[in-house]
Design an enzyme around this catalytic site. Sequence first.
Site, short mmCIF file in Angstrom:
data_model
loop_
_atom_site.label_atom_id
_atom_site.label_comp_id
_atom_site.label_asym_id
_atom_site.label_seq_id
_atom_site.Cartn_x
_atom_site.Cartn_y
_atom_site.Cartn_z
N ILE A 93 0.60 6.41 4.84
CA ILE A 93 1.75 7.01 5.57
C ILE A 93 2.23 5.36 4.66
O ILE A 93 4.07 5.26 5.10
CB ILE A 93 1.05 5.98 7.02
N GLY A 100 0.60 -1.13 0.02
CA GLY A 100 -0.28 0.01 0.19
C GLY A 100 0.94 1.25 -0.02
O GLY A 100 0.36 2.32 0.54
N ALA A 101 2.14 1.11 -0.74
CA ALA A 101 2.98 2.16 -0.87
C ALA A 101 2.41 3.44 -1.66
O ALA A 101 3.23 4.21 -1.98
CB ALA A 101 4.18 1.82 -0.77
N ASN A 102 1.74 3.37 -2.23
CA ASN A 102 1.38 4.59 -3.88
C ASN A 102 0.31 5.35 -2.80
O ASN A 102 0.60 6.79 -3.24
CB ASN A 102 0.81 4.11 -4.72
N SER A 146 -3.92 -0.57 14.35
CA SER A 146 -4.98 0.55 14.22
C SER A 146 -5.35 0.85 15.80
O SER A 146 -6.29 -0.03 16.22
CB SER A 146 -5.98 1.05 13.38
N TYR A 189 -13.89 -3.55 10.86
CA TYR A 189 -12.81 -3.24 10.83
C TYR A 189 -11.81 -2.99 12.12
O TYR A 189 -10.79 -3.42 11.92
CB TYR A 189 -13.27 -1.95 10.24
#
Length: 298
Positions: free
Chosen positions: A26, A21-23, A138, A164
């Site tokens: 954080i 999820g680096a696009n 989280s 979640y």
Amino acid sequence: MSGFSASDVPSMTDRTVVVTGANSGIGRVTARVFAEHGARVVLAVRNREKGQAAAAAMTGDVEVRLLDLADLSSVRAFARDFAEPIDLLINNAGLSLPPPSRTADGFELQFGTNHLGHFALTNLLLPQIRGRVVTVASLAHLIGSIDFTDLNWEHRRYRGNPAYGQSKLANLLFTAELQRRLGTAGSSVIATAAHPGISATNLMRSETPTLRYRAGKAMIGMVTQSGDDGALPTLYAATADIPGDSYAGPGRLMGLRGAPRLVGRTAKARNAEVARRLWDISEELTGVTFPLDIRQAA
């Protein structure tokens, strides 16, 4: 902000870092900082164009590889094609409060992506990992519970927030059980976790945003810290001199903001029996098992 900062990240020369999820958010900041400190950074993303745009804005040795954590065939393909050693695996990707949805394999989307996708990825890559596995959890783990009778919300009325919370509690239980297994195998790899507090990211996203969704996102936006600050707990968990199964998060305003430090977690996030049971069920659901044992450990 006093305390740990991005400048405290040591030289990462000759090290390989994989960030899911680096696009954006954080994950993008985490990848950028590691690249700036000399690492070879792999952006593991589900959208190649967005990944390439993120990579183009970074300096250093950065590449993009496709990974859709909501599809176990994509997870297996990513791991199969990744033959080189990995120093840091950053399990960062995640989503929050989408409309009721399923992964390609039929799992509830948040549990399937945030937990099961990273569970499978970590175990498939583990023989190549030589440093740390950092999983981004989280504060929502506080409201989470593991319902072993209905992990994928097939029999209850779907509720996004509890779903979640379950996925984020699963992240912490996964970290604890992974560390236990690594220790039993005699591995030098450690597993840690981090949470960003309340950070301005793209975590909450929806193709069909409802009024409630937009209102919730607006309220969160009023108390968030920057993506740069939100990434600091991940960087701390990845590079600080801390033991396995450590949990890092912001140190101010009840964990919402501030420089990172080691933080506590709820008793249910420390329940070893639940962690082991969740691991066993995750193996069954994904078809992926822990790959190390005493004889194989270095």
